[in-house]
Design a protein around this motif. Structure first.
Motif, PDB file in Angstrom:
ATOM      1  N   ASP A   1       0.866  -1.172   0.000  1.00  0.00           N
ATOM      2  CA  ASP A   1       0.000   0.000   0.000  1.00  0.00           C
ATOM      3  C   ASP A   1       0.911   1.233   0.000  1.00  0.00           C
ATOM      4  N   VAL A   2       1.278   1.694  -1.166  1.00  0.00           N
ATOM      5  CA  VAL A   2       2.287   2.752  -1.287  1.00  0.00           C
ATOM      6  C   VAL A   2       1.858   4.017  -0.541  1.00  0.00           C
ATOM      7  N   THR A   3       0.576   4.372  -0.646  1.00  0.00           N
ATOM      8  CA  THR A   3       0.122   5.609  -0.006  1.00  0.00           C
ATOM      9  C   THR A   3       0.271   5.544   1.511  1.00  0.00           C
ATOM     10  N   ASN A   4      -0.297   4.517   2.124  1.00  0.00           N
ATOM     11  CA  ASN A   4      -0.281   4.432   3.587  1.00  0.00           C
ATOM     12  C   ASN A   4       1.055   3.962   4.149  1.00  0.00           C
ATOM     13  N   ASP A   5       1.715   3.028   3.443  1.00  0.00           N
ATOM     14  CA  ASP A   5       2.951   2.469   3.977  1.00  0.00           C
ATOM     15  C   ASP A   5       4.172   3.348   3.703  1.00  0.00           C
ATOM     16  N   LEU A   6       4.123   4.141   2.659  1.00  0.00           N
ATOM     17  CA  LEU A   6       5.299   4.930   2.310  1.00  0.00           C
ATOM     18  C   LEU A   6       5.025   6.426   2.320  1.00  0.00           C
ATOM     19  N   ILE A   7       4.141   6.880   1.443  1.00  0.00           N
ATOM     20  CA  ILE A   7       3.974   8.321   1.229  1.00  0.00           C
ATOM     21  C   ILE A   7       3.543   9.049   2.492  1.00  0.00           C
ATOM     22  N   LEU A   8       2.486   8.561   3.146  1.00  0.00           N
ATOM     23  CA  LEU A   8       1.958   9.276   4.313  1.00  0.00           C
ATOM     24  C   LEU A   8       2.881   9.196   5.526  1.00  0.00           C
ATOM     25  N   ARG A   9       3.873   8.300   5.488  1.00  0.00           N
ATOM     26  CA  ARG A   9       4.839   8.202   6.590  1.00  0.00           C
ATOM     27  C   ARG A   9       6.222   8.703   6.188  1.00  0.00           C
ATOM     28  N   GLN A  10       6.378   9.208   4.963  1.00  0.00           N
ATOM     29  CA  GLN A  10       7.658   9.747   4.490  1.00  0.00           C
ATOM     30  C   GLN A  10       8.797   8.739   4.636  1.00  0.00           C
ATOM     31  N   ARG A  11       8.479   7.470   4.385  1.00  0.00           N
ATOM     32  CA  ARG A  11       9.501   6.428   4.510  1.00  0.00           C
ATOM     33  C   ARG A  11      10.305   6.291   3.210  1.00  0.00           C
ATOM     34  N   THR A  12      11.542   5.838   3.352  1.00  0.00           N
ATOM     35  CA  THR A  12      12.425   5.630   2.209  1.00  0.00           C
ATOM     36  C   THR A  12      12.831   4.165   2.154  1.00  0.00           C
ATOM     37  N   VAL A  13      12.651   3.539   0.984  1.00  0.00           N
ATOM     38  CA  VAL A  13      13.036   2.142   0.792  1.00  0.00           C
ATOM     39  C   VAL A  13      14.151   2.080  -0.238  1.00  0.00           C
ATOM     40  N   ILE A  14      15.209   1.340   0.077  1.00  0.00           N
ATOM     41  CA  ILE A  14      16.281   1.132  -0.895  1.00  0.00           C
ATOM     42  C   ILE A  14      16.438  -0.356  -1.161  1.00  0.00           C
ATOM     43  N   GLY A  15      16.834  -0.678  -2.371  1.00  0.00           N
ATOM     44  CA  GLY A  15      17.239  -2.038  -2.703  1.00  0.00           C
ATOM     45  C   GLY A  15      18.749  -2.085  -2.693  1.00  0.00           C
ATOM     46  N   HIS A  16      19.310  -3.121  -2.072  1.00  0.00           N
ATOM     47  CA  HIS A  16      20.762  -3.150  -1.915  1.00  0.00           C
ATOM     48  C   HIS A  16      21.333  -4.488  -2.361  1.00  0.00           C
ATOM     49  N   LEU A  17      22.355  -4.437  -3.232  1.00  0.00           N
ATOM     50  CA  LEU A  17      22.999  -5.633  -3.768  1.00  0.00           C
ATOM     51  C   LEU A  17      24.473  -5.663  -3.370  1.00  0.00           C
ATOM     52  N   THR A  18      24.856  -6.589  -2.553  1.00  0.00           N
ATOM     53  CA  THR A  18      26.219  -6.861  -2.091  1.00  0.00           C
ATOM     54  C   THR A  18      26.986  -5.581  -1.729  1.00  0.00           C
ATOM     55  N   PHE A  19      28.118  -5.291  -2.382  1.00  0.00           N
ATOM     56  CA  PHE A  19      28.980  -4.204  -1.906  1.00  0.00           C
ATOM     57  C   PHE A  19      29.963  -3.813  -3.004  1.00  0.00           C
ATOM     58  N   SER A  20      30.565  -2.651  -2.865  1.00  0.00           N
ATOM     59  CA  SER A  20      31.637  -2.235  -3.762  1.00  0.00           C
ATOM     60  C   SER A  20      32.969  -2.744  -3.217  1.00  0.00           C
ATOM     61  N   ASP A  21      34.004  -2.700  -4.046  1.00  0.00           N
ATOM     62  CA  ASP A  21      35.301  -3.165  -3.554  1.00  0.00           C
ATOM     63  C   ASP A  21      35.856  -2.244  -2.469  1.00  0.00           C
ATOM     64  N   VAL A  22      35.586  -0.938  -2.566  1.00  0.00           N
ATOM     65  CA  VAL A  22      36.084  -0.028  -1.532  1.00  0.00           C
ATOM     66  C   VAL A  22      35.310  -0.200  -0.227  1.00  0.00           C
ATOM     67  N   SER A  23      34.020  -0.529  -0.298  1.00  0.00           N
ATOM     68  CA  SER A  23      33.241  -0.812   0.902  1.00  0.00           C
ATOM     69  C   SER A  23      33.727  -2.096   1.566  1.00  0.00           C
ATOM     70  N   MET A  24      34.081  -3.090   0.760  1.00  0.00           N
ATOM     71  CA  MET A  24      34.623  -4.339   1.294  1.00  0.00           C
ATOM     72  C   MET A  24      35.906  -4.075   2.074  1.00  0.00           C
ATOM     73  N   ASP A  25      36.739  -3.197   1.551  1.00  0.00           N
ATOM     74  CA  ASP A  25      37.981  -2.839   2.235  1.00  0.00           C
ATOM     75  C   ASP A  25      37.689  -2.122   3.550  1.00  0.00           C
ATOM     76  N   ARG A  26      36.728  -1.194   3.532  1.00  0.00           N
ATOM     77  CA  ARG A  26      36.351  -0.516   4.782  1.00  0.00           C
ATOM     78  C   ARG A  26      35.802  -1.505   5.801  1.00  0.00           C
ATOM     79  N   CYS A  27      35.055  -2.498   5.303  1.00  0.00           N
ATOM     80  CA  CYS A  27      34.450  -3.490   6.197  1.00  0.00           C
ATOM     81  C   CYS A  27      35.504  -4.297   6.937  1.00  0.00           C
TER      82      CYS A  27
END
Length: 342
Positions: free
Chosen positions: A273-299
């Motif tokens: 329910d995009v309106t009630n679950d996201l828009i009216l609550r100003q929520r942000t959803v991201i999709g995330h796939l694994t990591f970059s090589d520089v992030s792996m080094d920081r990790c």
């Protein structure tokens, strides 16, 4: 099936593997589903390199070991025989914006994945580009380095994408290797966490791995439990590493107004329910796939600096000669984390 020992390309290396982890995605190939989700770009990438999606491939995309041999073009001031290394398990065109910024798995031409579309680390030796290597700190074990090479690296990068800090409260849905890694990293960052899973064993282990509170979502409504824990406000952020639609929806609905949600687990579509679950609550959803090589080094540097014990994630350690049994047992249940050790 046997393969000849690899030799390095001019710009590559051969690594003597010391530890190589199992991942749930390995089961797709073990069960004969390999190539089913291969994108057209990735298929073209393999074709351009004389490969096809149906060739026999050595599995293992969490490799960690010691450099055994280097190619003629490799600068030995940077990478030399004897170096302890992890492998960033992707290769791409190396010229597009995605590759140049370290997100090689997002290559515009499609990427290859070591252990899935090219030979990986479930063998004594593995060939890889020299630029894919990251140095493993001396106080980090090879098995811990293997964890960083996939699950823990993904957890760390998701935390970075959500810009989490000690100001946040975090709900973690799904307590496999990625979820447990999130708990360990979050505890080191001073973040209060709620851990949620349907497995009693995983829920029981959650506090040991850093969770402030833990809930079995087959016994309680996780959204109601989290709202009670946060005195009706909801958490400021949530990460779903399960990939199940109910967990994803609960991750969204357990966050407060202006909440941030990261989807890490791979799974089916989500009715929302995009309106009630996201828009009216100003929520942000991201999709995330694994990591970059520089992030792996920081990790891996963060893990070393904070003394995070990734080795306690491993419930099963196998020798390569027991590979058939190891995969059979791994296919029965994903209760913990497993690796080959050499």
């Amino acid at each position: 099936m046997t393969f000849p020992d690899p030799t390095p390309d001019p710009d590559g290396v051969v690594i003597e593997i010391k530890a190589s982890g199992f991942c749930g995605s390995d089961l797709h190939h073990y069960r004969g589903e390999r190539g089913a989700s291969l994108s057209s770009k990735s298929a073209q990438f393999l074709h351009d390199r004389g490969l096809t999606a149906d060739q026999p491939i050595i599995a293992g995309h969490e490799p960690c070991g010691v450099v055994a041999e280097v190619g003629s073009n490799v600068d030995q001031k940077v990478i030399k025989p004897g170096d302890r290394v992890m492998v960033y398990h992707y290769d791409g065109c190396r010229y597009c914006h995605q590759c140049r910024t370290g997100w090689v798995q997002m290559c515009d031409r499609g990427s290859t994945i070591y252990g899935q579309t090219a030979h990986g680390g479930h063998a004594q030796f593995m060939k890889a580009p020299a630029k894919s290597l990251l140095h493993l700190p001396s106080d980090i074990s090879f098995s811990a380095g293997a964890a960083v090479s996939c699950g823990t690296g993904t957890a760390f990068a998701a935390i970075e994408r959500l810009d989490l800090s000690a100001r946040d409260t975090l709900a973690v849905f799904g307590l496999g290797p990625v979820g447990l890694s999130i708990l360990q990293l979050a505890r080191a960052m001073g973040i209060a966490t709620a851990a949620i899973d349907v497995s009693p064993d995983r829920v029981a282990r959650a506090v040991e791995f850093g969770a402030t509170v833990a809930y079995n979502s087959s016994e309680v409504d996780p959204v109601e439990a989290i709202l009670e824990w946060t005195r009706g406000k909801g958490v400021t952020a949530a990460i779903d590493s399960a990939g199940a639609a109910p967990a994803r929806l609960a991750a969204i609905r357990s966050t407060a107004t202006w909440g941030r949600i990261g989807f890490v687990g791979i799974g089916p579509s989500l009715p929302l329910d995009v309106t009630n679950d996201l828009i009216l609550r100003q929520r942000t959803v991201i999709g995330h796939l694994t990591f970059s090589d520089v992030s792996m080094d920081r990790c891996v540097k963060f893990v070393a600096q904070n003394g995070i014990d990734l080795d306690k994630q491993f419930t099963d350690r196998w020798k390569l000669e027991d590979a058939a049994l190891a995969y059979q047992e791994f296919d029965k249940q994903l209760a913990g984390k497993a690796c080959f050790e050499f």
